[in-house]
Every structure is written in structure tokens, then in C-alpha cells.
Design an enzyme around this catalytic site. Structure first.
Site, PDB file in Angstrom:
ATOM      1  N   LYS A 134       0.837  -1.206   0.000  1.00  0.00           N
ATOM      2  CA  LYS A 134       0.000   0.000   0.000  1.00  0.00           C
ATOM      3  C   LYS A 134       0.877   1.263   0.000  1.00  0.00           C
ATOM      4  O   LYS A 134       0.647   2.196  -0.764  1.00  0.00           O
ATOM      5  CB  LYS A 134      -0.916  -0.011   1.220  1.00  0.00           C
ATOM      6  CG  LYS A 134      -1.878   1.147   1.233  1.00  0.00           C
ATOM      7  CD  LYS A 134      -2.742   1.156   2.477  1.00  0.00           C
ATOM      8  CE  LYS A 134      -3.032   2.587   2.869  1.00  0.00           C
ATOM      9  NZ  LYS A 134      -3.111   2.792   4.285  1.00  0.00           N
ATOM     10  N   ASP A 152      -7.049   1.239   0.612  1.00  0.00           N
ATOM     11  CA  ASP A 152      -7.077   1.498   2.055  1.00  0.00           C
ATOM     12  C   ASP A 152      -8.481   1.156   2.561  1.00  0.00           C
ATOM     13  O   ASP A 152      -9.279   0.563   1.832  1.00  0.00           O
ATOM     14  CB  ASP A 152      -6.678   2.954   2.374  1.00  0.00           C
ATOM     15  CG  ASP A 152      -7.812   3.924   2.066  1.00  0.00           C
ATOM     16  OD1 ASP A 152      -8.768   3.546   1.358  1.00  0.00           O
ATOM     17  OD2 ASP A 152      -7.759   5.064   2.561  1.00  0.00           O
TER      18      ASP A 152
END
Ligand code: SF4
Length: 233
Positions: A134, A152
Site C-alpha cells: 500500500k 485502504d
């Protein structure tokens, strides 16, 4: 939600391949200001901000980095202080011990293997201690060359509600999204979902009645009458 209702909702909104462009276009119009909330001036500050943003808010990170980036300007600066001093300087972002350790490890590797520069590619970024997919995705996307789609908590929730994925695992969600979202939107797509998630599709109380996607969303709580949907009893 009953299964039959879910099936009916999916039928009402139509296939995701046909919905994805209108979804993106409407969100672009709705959130023209959708961009990363973290404040940074260069690649190093971007990387540090994203690393610090785990398990906390962007507002909180910005509050900490405003002072942090005055003091730490190069990778060497993060290694020139004691671990305790760095921990103290980032304490307010939470999980400060792990984050300080990751920052020190990353800075050491930047100096050793990358000439003190933040590398450009996913495989290189993933080598850095404490940098997961991420974080790497955010850093690459912010430089305008997304190699994937950032997932997210907001992206996950909205992708599921909008029926763009049935997965739970962020890596599998990303896999579904990259097949669906046209590549030219990979950078902006997560920002659109994040801002929509903060402003409208709120986790506990989605505001479906004012949502521009309510006729395209199988999870909408609003009764939407479309040409393809039979009137409900
Ligand atoms: S219609 Fe409701 S559930 Fe669907 S995206 Fe909009 S706010 Fe979220």
C-alpha cells in the site's frame, strides 16, 4: 442483507464494466479537489509521510511532519539521532517504536543501495524495511506512474458497496480493481473513493440520499427507479 435482495440490487444497477466509467466521471465532477491529503515537498518527505500514516489520520501525520521535516531533511538526518530521539519526534503518530525502526532501516537502505534517493519501482520500494504494497503504491501513484491501485479502508469499503469486488483481502481487491478501472485513472481512483468515503459514503452512516452514485450502487438505501428496474412492491 438477504441474498435475493442483493441479487436484485445487482441486477438493478447492471454489470460493473458498464458502471465503472460513469462512477469515475461522476466522482471526478463531485470531488474535483480529491488528492492526497498528506503534505510533502519531495520524494523523501512523501515516503516518510506515507510510512507514518499507518494506523492514524493524515491530519495527524501532517501535524507531526510540519516540525519533523524542519529537522530531518536527508536520509542521514534520520540516522544521526538516537533511536529514542526519532521515536519521540514521531510519537504522536502512534506505533512510534515500529515506525522509527522502519524509518531508520529504510534510510540506511536508501543510502546503501539507492544513492540516498527514493527508488521509482514497486519491487525496489518493497525491499525497504516497513514498506508494504500500500505504501509503495501511494508513493508511485503520487509520482504519476501508478503500477497498481491503492487499497485502504475507504477504497475497500466503497469498492465492496459499489459491487466492484467481492473480496476482503486488499491484494485481491486491488487485483479486481486493476482489471476494471482504466489505467489512466489508477492514480486518481483511490483519492476519489477516499474523499467520497469521507464525505458521503461514511462507514457507519452512508448518505445514500445525497450520493451521486445512488442509481449505480447495489448497496444504495435509496429507492431508485430506473428504466431497467421493475417497480418494487
Ligand atoms: S449509494 Fe450509499 S452505499 Fe452506495 S456509494 Fe453512495 S453512499 Fe455509499
Amino acid at each position: 442483507m438477504a441474498r435475493s435482495y442483493v441479487r436484485e440490487a445487482r441486477r438493478r444497477v447492471g454489470p460493473k464494466r458498464e458502471r465503472i466509467r460513469p462512477i469515475i466521471e461522476r466522482l471526478l465532477a463531485e470531488h474535483p479537489d480529491a488528492t492526497i491529503a498528506l503534505q510533502y515537498r519531495n520524494d523523501l518527505e512523501l515516503l516518510v509521510s506515507v510510512m507514518l500514516s499507518a494506523q492514524t489520520t493524515d491530519v495527524n501525520v501532517n501535524r507531526v511532519t510540519e516540525r519533523l521535516f524542519q529537522k530531518y531533511r536527508t536520509p542521514q538526518d534520520y540516522l544521526a539521532v538516537s533511536p529514542e530521539e526519532l521515536e519521540n519526534d514521531i510519537r504522536a503518530t502512534g506505533f512510534f517504536r515500529q515506525k522509527a525502526k522502519a524509518l531508520r532501516g529504510t534510510m540506511a537502505m536508501l543510502l546503501e543501495d539507492y544513492d540516498g534517493q527514493v527508488p521509482r519501482h514497486m519491487d525496489e520500494l518493497l525491499r525497504l524495511p516497513g514498506v508494504a504494497r500500500k505504501t509503495a503504491n501511494v508513493v508511485i501513484a503520487e509520482r504519476g506512474q501508478a503500477e497498481g491501485i491503492v487499497v485502504d479502508t475507504h477504497v475497500r469499503r466503497l469498492s465492496q458497496r459499489l459491487g466492484l469486488t467481492r473480496q476482503e483481502d486488499p491484494v485481491k481487491i486491488e487485483r479486481d480493481l486493476v482489471k476494471l478501472v482504466p489505467r489512466e485513472y489508477w492514480n486518481v481512483f483511490p483519492h476519489l473513493l477516499i474523499w467520497h468515503g469521507r464525505r458521503v459514503c461514511i462507514a457507519r452512516a452512508p448518505r445514500c440520499e445525497v450520493c451521486v452514485l445512488n442509481d449505480l450502487c447495489p448497496a444504495s438505501r435509496v429507492e431508485v427507479v430506473t428504466n431497467t428496474s421493475p417497480a418494487r412492491a
